[in-house]
Design a protein around this motif. Structure first.
Motif, PDB file in Angstrom:
ATOM      1  N   ALA A  55       0.828  -1.209   0.000  1.00  0.00           N
ATOM      2  CA  ALA A  55       0.000   0.000   0.000  1.00  0.00           C
ATOM      3  C   ALA A  55       0.862   1.259   0.000  1.00  0.00           C
ATOM      4  CB  ALA A  55      -0.941  -0.007   1.203  1.00  0.00           C
ATOM      5  N   ALA A  56       1.938   1.251   0.780  1.00  0.00           N
ATOM      6  CA  ALA A  56       2.826   2.416   0.827  1.00  0.00           C
ATOM      7  C   ALA A  56       3.477   2.658  -0.531  1.00  0.00           C
ATOM      8  CB  ALA A  56       3.893   2.221   1.902  1.00  0.00           C
ATOM      9  N   ARG A  57       3.901   1.591  -1.196  1.00  0.00           N
ATOM     10  CA  ARG A  57       4.493   1.708  -2.528  1.00  0.00           C
ATOM     11  C   ARG A  57       3.494   2.279  -3.526  1.00  0.00           C
ATOM     12  NH1 ARG A  57       6.082  -3.789  -3.459  1.00  0.00           N
ATOM     13  NH2 ARG A  57       6.774  -3.749  -1.334  1.00  0.00           N
ATOM     14  N   THR A  58       2.266   1.791  -3.465  1.00  0.00           N
ATOM     15  CA  THR A  58       1.219   2.273  -4.365  1.00  0.00           C
ATOM     16  C   THR A  58       0.931   3.750  -4.121  1.00  0.00           C
ATOM     17  OG1 THR A  58       0.233   0.077  -4.463  1.00  0.00           O
ATOM     18  CG2 THR A  58      -1.173   1.924  -5.093  1.00  0.00           C
ATOM     19  N   GLU A  59       0.830   4.140  -2.849  1.00  0.00           N
ATOM     20  CA  GLU A  59       0.569   5.541  -2.523  1.00  0.00           C
ATOM     21  C   GLU A  59       1.684   6.443  -3.026  1.00  0.00           C
ATOM     22  OE1 GLU A  59      -0.144   5.848   1.652  1.00  0.00           O
ATOM     23  OE2 GLU A  59      -1.985   4.677   1.542  1.00  0.00           O
ATOM     24  N   ARG A  60       2.942   6.013  -2.881  1.00  0.00           N
ATOM     25  CA  ARG A  60       4.063   6.823  -3.373  1.00  0.00           C
ATOM     26  C   ARG A  60       4.027   6.945  -4.886  1.00  0.00           C
ATOM     27  NH1 ARG A  60       7.094   3.902   0.313  1.00  0.00           N
ATOM     28  NH2 ARG A  60       8.004   2.691  -1.366  1.00  0.00           N
ATOM     29  N   ALA A  61       3.716   5.856  -5.574  1.00  0.00           N
ATOM     30  CA  ALA A  61       3.660   5.894  -7.036  1.00  0.00           C
ATOM     31  C   ALA A  61       2.564   6.840  -7.517  1.00  0.00           C
ATOM     32  CB  ALA A  61       3.434   4.492  -7.598  1.00  0.00           C
TER      33      ALA A  61
ATOM     34  N   PRO B  26       1.614  13.459 -12.066  1.00  0.00           N
ATOM     35  CA  PRO B  26       1.268  14.877 -12.182  1.00  0.00           C
ATOM     36  C   PRO B  26      -0.095  15.163 -11.542  1.00  0.00           C
ATOM     37  CG  PRO B  26       1.995  14.001 -14.294  1.00  0.00           C
ATOM     38  CD  PRO B  26       1.868  12.840 -13.362  1.00  0.00           C
ATOM     39  N   SER B  27      -0.269  16.369 -11.045  1.00  0.00           N
ATOM     40  CA  SER B  27      -1.489  16.719 -10.315  1.00  0.00           C
ATOM     41  C   SER B  27      -2.746  16.557 -11.168  1.00  0.00           C
ATOM     42  CB  SER B  27      -1.397  18.134  -9.765  1.00  0.00           C
ATOM     43  OG  SER B  27      -1.274  19.066 -10.811  1.00  0.00           O
ATOM     44  N   GLU B  28      -2.652  16.795 -12.475  1.00  0.00           N
ATOM     45  CA  GLU B  28      -3.833  16.647 -13.341  1.00  0.00           C
ATOM     46  C   GLU B  28      -4.323  15.200 -13.365  1.00  0.00           C
ATOM     47  OE1 GLU B  28      -0.835  17.825 -14.761  1.00  0.00           O
ATOM     48  OE2 GLU B  28      -1.309  19.905 -14.246  1.00  0.00           O
ATOM     49  N   ILE B  29      -3.387  14.267 -13.429  1.00  0.00           N
ATOM     50  CA  ILE B  29      -3.757  12.845 -13.457  1.00  0.00           C
ATOM     51  C   ILE B  29      -4.320  12.430 -12.105  1.00  0.00           C
ATOM     52  CG2 ILE B  29      -2.878  10.494 -13.700  1.00  0.00           C
ATOM     53  CD1 ILE B  29      -0.920  11.578 -15.776  1.00  0.00           C
ATOM     54  N   ARG B  30      -3.678  12.870 -11.009  1.00  0.00           N
ATOM     55  CA  ARG B  30      -4.199  12.546  -9.681  1.00  0.00           C
ATOM     56  C   ARG B  30      -5.620  13.073  -9.517  1.00  0.00           C
ATOM     57  NH1 ARG B  30       0.925  14.555  -7.693  1.00  0.00           N
ATOM     58  NH2 ARG B  30      -0.277  16.287  -6.878  1.00  0.00           N
ATOM     59  N   LYS B  31      -5.884  14.267 -10.026  1.00  0.00           N
ATOM     60  CA  LYS B  31      -7.225  14.837  -9.926  1.00  0.00           C
ATOM     61  C   LYS B  31      -8.219  13.995 -10.736  1.00  0.00           C
ATOM     62  CE  LYS B  31      -9.859  18.996 -10.746  1.00  0.00           C
ATOM     63  NZ  LYS B  31      -9.857  20.316 -11.378  1.00  0.00           N
ATOM     64  N   ASP B  32      -7.822  13.552 -11.922  1.00  0.00           N
ATOM     65  CA  ASP B  32      -8.701  12.735 -12.772  1.00  0.00           C
ATOM     66  C   ASP B  32      -9.084  11.409 -12.113  1.00  0.00           C
ATOM     67  OD1 ASP B  32      -8.734  14.643 -14.737  1.00  0.00           O
ATOM     68  OD2 ASP B  32      -7.232  13.649 -16.000  1.00  0.00           O
ATOM     69  N   ILE B  33      -8.162  10.818 -11.372  1.00  0.00           N
ATOM     70  CA  ILE B  33      -8.472   9.536 -10.731  1.00  0.00           C
ATOM     71  C   ILE B  33      -9.043   9.713  -9.328  1.00  0.00           C
ATOM     72  CG2 ILE B  33      -6.792   8.255 -12.094  1.00  0.00           C
ATOM     73  CD1 ILE B  33      -4.941   8.248  -9.653  1.00  0.00           C
TER      74      ILE B  33
ATOM     75  N   ARG C 120     -11.135  10.201  -3.212  1.00  0.00           N
ATOM     76  CA  ARG C 120     -11.885   8.950  -3.316  1.00  0.00           C
ATOM     77  C   ARG C 120     -11.232   7.845  -2.502  1.00  0.00           C
ATOM     78  NH1 ARG C 120     -13.407   6.808  -9.122  1.00  0.00           N
ATOM     79  NH2 ARG C 120     -11.204   7.159  -9.328  1.00  0.00           N
ATOM     80  N   TYR C 121      -9.905   7.796  -2.510  1.00  0.00           N
ATOM     81  CA  TYR C 121      -9.178   6.796  -1.735  1.00  0.00           C
ATOM     82  C   TYR C 121      -9.434   6.978  -0.244  1.00  0.00           C
ATOM     83  CZ  TYR C 121      -5.231   3.979  -0.137  1.00  0.00           C
ATOM     84  OH  TYR C 121      -4.451   3.043   0.472  1.00  0.00           O
ATOM     85  N   THR C 122      -9.399   8.222   0.207  1.00  0.00           N
ATOM     86  CA  THR C 122      -9.657   8.521   1.614  1.00  0.00           C
ATOM     87  C   THR C 122     -11.068   8.091   2.009  1.00  0.00           C
ATOM     88  OG1 THR C 122      -8.140  10.386   1.504  1.00  0.00           O
ATOM     89  CG2 THR C 122      -9.680  10.371   3.331  1.00  0.00           C
ATOM     90  N   ALA C 123     -12.029   8.321   1.139  1.00  0.00           N
ATOM     91  CA  ALA C 123     -13.405   7.915   1.427  1.00  0.00           C
ATOM     92  C   ALA C 123     -13.521   6.394   1.530  1.00  0.00           C
ATOM     93  CB  ALA C 123     -14.335   8.437   0.344  1.00  0.00           C
ATOM     94  N   GLU C 124     -12.774   5.664   0.710  1.00  0.00           N
ATOM     95  CA  GLU C 124     -12.846   4.198   0.725  1.00  0.00           C
ATOM     96  C   GLU C 124     -12.232   3.603   1.980  1.00  0.00           C
ATOM     97  OE1 GLU C 124     -11.286   2.237  -2.695  1.00  0.00           O
ATOM     98  OE2 GLU C 124     -12.415   3.492  -4.075  1.00  0.00           O
TER      99      GLU C 124
END
Length: 59
Positions: free
Chosen positions: A20-26, A31-38, A43-47
Motif C-alpha cells: 500500500a505504501a508503494r502504491t501511494e508513493r507511485a 502529475p497533479s492533473e492525473i491525480r485529480k482525474d483519478i 476517493r481513496y480517503t473515502a474508501e
C-alpha cells in the motif's frame, strides 16, 4: 502453536502495508492533473476512512 501464527500474521500485515505504501508513493508521484482525474486522494480517503499519508498500522 500461537507464536508461528502470530509471526505469520505480522508478516502478512507488513507485506500488505509495504504494498500500500508503494502504491501511494507511485500515485503521489503522478502529475497533479492525473491525480485529480483519478480522484486522488479524495476517493481513496473515502474508501479506507483515512488520509493516505497516515500510518497503515491504524494510528
Amino acid at each position: 502453536m500461537p507464536i508461528p501464527t502470530d509471526i505469520g500474521a505480522l508478516a502478512r500485515h507488513w507485506r500488505r502495508w509495504r504494498r500500500a505504501a508503494r502504491t501511494e508513493r507511485a500515485i503521489a508521484a503522478l502529475p497533479s492533473e492525473i491525480r485529480k482525474d483519478i480522484g486522488w486522494p479524495d476517493r481513496y480517503t473515502a474508501e479506507i476512512g483515512r488520509h493516505p499519508a497516515r500510518d497503515h498500522f491504524g494510528r
